[in-house]
Motif scaffolding. Structure first.
Motif, mmCIF file in Angstrom:
data_model
loop_
_atom_site.group_PDB
_atom_site.id
_atom_site.type_symbol
_atom_site.label_atom_id
_atom_site.label_comp_id
_atom_site.label_asym_id
_atom_site.label_seq_id
_atom_site.Cartn_x
_atom_site.Cartn_y
_atom_site.Cartn_z
ATOM 1 N N GLU A 85 0.831 -1.211 0.000
ATOM 2 C CA GLU A 85 0.000 0.000 0.000
ATOM 3 C C GLU A 85 0.862 1.255 0.000
ATOM 4 O OE1 GLU A 85 -3.037 -0.014 3.037
ATOM 5 O OE2 GLU A 85 -3.683 -2.010 2.453
ATOM 6 N N GLU A 86 1.960 1.247 0.742
ATOM 7 C CA GLU A 86 2.878 2.389 0.745
ATOM 8 C C GLU A 86 3.474 2.599 -0.640
ATOM 9 O OE1 GLU A 86 3.774 4.825 2.977
ATOM 10 O OE2 GLU A 86 2.034 4.035 4.045
ATOM 11 N N VAL A 87 3.844 1.508 -1.290
ATOM 12 C CA VAL A 87 4.396 1.605 -2.645
ATOM 13 C C VAL A 87 3.355 2.209 -3.582
ATOM 14 C CG1 VAL A 87 5.198 0.272 -4.641
ATOM 15 C CG2 VAL A 87 6.071 -0.255 -2.367
ATOM 16 N N ALA A 116 13.684 5.858 -13.221
ATOM 17 C CA ALA A 116 14.256 4.910 -12.261
ATOM 18 C C ALA A 116 13.351 4.774 -11.042
ATOM 19 C CB ALA A 116 15.649 5.370 -11.834
ATOM 20 N N ALA A 117 12.789 5.882 -10.584
ATOM 21 C CA ALA A 117 11.874 5.836 -9.438
ATOM 22 C C ALA A 117 10.642 5.010 -9.781
ATOM 23 C CB ALA A 117 11.479 7.251 -9.023
ATOM 24 N N LEU A 118 10.067 5.240 -10.937
ATOM 25 C CA LEU A 118 8.895 4.452 -11.356
ATOM 26 C C LEU A 118 9.234 2.970 -11.430
ATOM 27 C CD1 LEU A 118 7.355 6.686 -14.165
ATOM 28 C CD2 LEU A 118 6.223 5.966 -12.056
ATOM 29 N N GLY A 119 10.377 2.655 -12.032
ATOM 30 C CA GLY A 119 10.795 1.258 -12.146
ATOM 31 C C GLY A 119 11.000 0.617 -10.789
ATOM 32 N N THR A 120 11.587 1.358 -9.877
ATOM 33 C CA THR A 120 11.823 0.831 -8.533
ATOM 34 C C THR A 120 10.509 0.575 -7.807
ATOM 35 O OG1 THR A 120 13.947 1.954 -8.390
ATOM 36 C CG2 THR A 120 12.933 1.298 -6.318
ATOM 37 N N PHE A 121 9.582 1.518 -7.893
ATOM 38 C CA PHE A 121 8.291 1.328 -7.240
ATOM 39 C C PHE A 121 7.534 0.143 -7.838
ATOM 40 C CE2 PHE A 121 8.441 6.038 -6.117
ATOM 41 C CZ PHE A 121 8.841 5.790 -4.816
ATOM 42 N N LEU A 122 7.585 0.004 -9.157
ATOM 43 C CA LEU A 122 6.911 -1.137 -9.795
ATOM 44 C C LEU A 122 7.543 -2.457 -9.365
ATOM 45 C CD1 LEU A 122 6.284 0.292 -13.368
ATOM 46 C CD2 LEU A 122 4.568 -0.193 -11.608
ATOM 47 N N MET A 123 8.874 -2.477 -9.283
ATOM 48 C CA MET A 123 9.556 -3.684 -8.829
ATOM 49 C C MET A 123 9.168 -4.006 -7.376
ATOM 50 S SD MET A 123 13.594 -4.486 -8.263
ATOM 51 C CE MET A 123 13.608 -3.398 -6.852
ATOM 52 N N ASN A 124 9.125 -2.983 -6.528
ATOM 53 C CA ASN A 124 8.738 -3.194 -5.133
ATOM 54 C C ASN A 124 7.315 -3.725 -5.018
ATOM 55 O OD1 ASN A 124 11.242 -2.281 -4.351
ATOM 56 N ND2 ASN A 124 10.533 -0.263 -3.740
ATOM 57 N N PHE A 125 6.428 -3.219 -5.868
ATOM 58 C CA PHE A 125 5.051 -3.713 -5.875
ATOM 59 C C PHE A 125 5.025 -5.195 -6.237
ATOM 60 C CE2 PHE A 125 1.216 -4.770 -8.236
ATOM 61 C CZ PHE A 125 0.245 -4.481 -7.296
ATOM 62 N N TYR A 126 5.708 -5.548 -7.321
ATOM 63 C CA TYR A 126 5.729 -6.945 -7.764
ATOM 64 C C TYR A 126 6.318 -7.854 -6.686
ATOM 65 C CZ TYR A 126 6.881 -11.247 -10.059
ATOM 66 O OH TYR A 126 6.973 -12.576 -10.339
#
Length: 82
Positions: free
Chosen positions: A20-22, A44-54
């Protein structure tokens, strides 16, 4: 058995809070992006957040799968996203 269930429940709830934070972070970033000028840092921020979500969703699935009599197949990550 009940202790294992309670631990699983706590683990999954913790992971769901992290997911939820992600999602909040992704939403904030999305709302503050200028679509004409997305720089590499924003990408890079978007990619990191998407990776964290997955990874968060994957961790929930893994935790729920522990203790099953039939183990996850080797390609369960691939099947998770299809």
């Amino acid at each position: 058995m009940k202790e294992r269930y309670e631990q699983l429940k706590a683990d999954v709830l913790d992971e769901m809070e992290a997911v939820e934070e992600v999602l909040k972070d992704l939403s904030f970033l999305k709302n503050n992006l200028n679509s004409d000028k997305i720089d590499n840092v924003q990408k890079a921020a978007l990619g990191t957040f998407l990776m964290n979500f997955y990874v968060g969703v994957e961790n929930i699935v893994k935790r729920k799968g522990r203790g099953r009599s039939d183990p996850f197949p080797c390609n369960f990550q691939k099947r998770l996203i299809t």
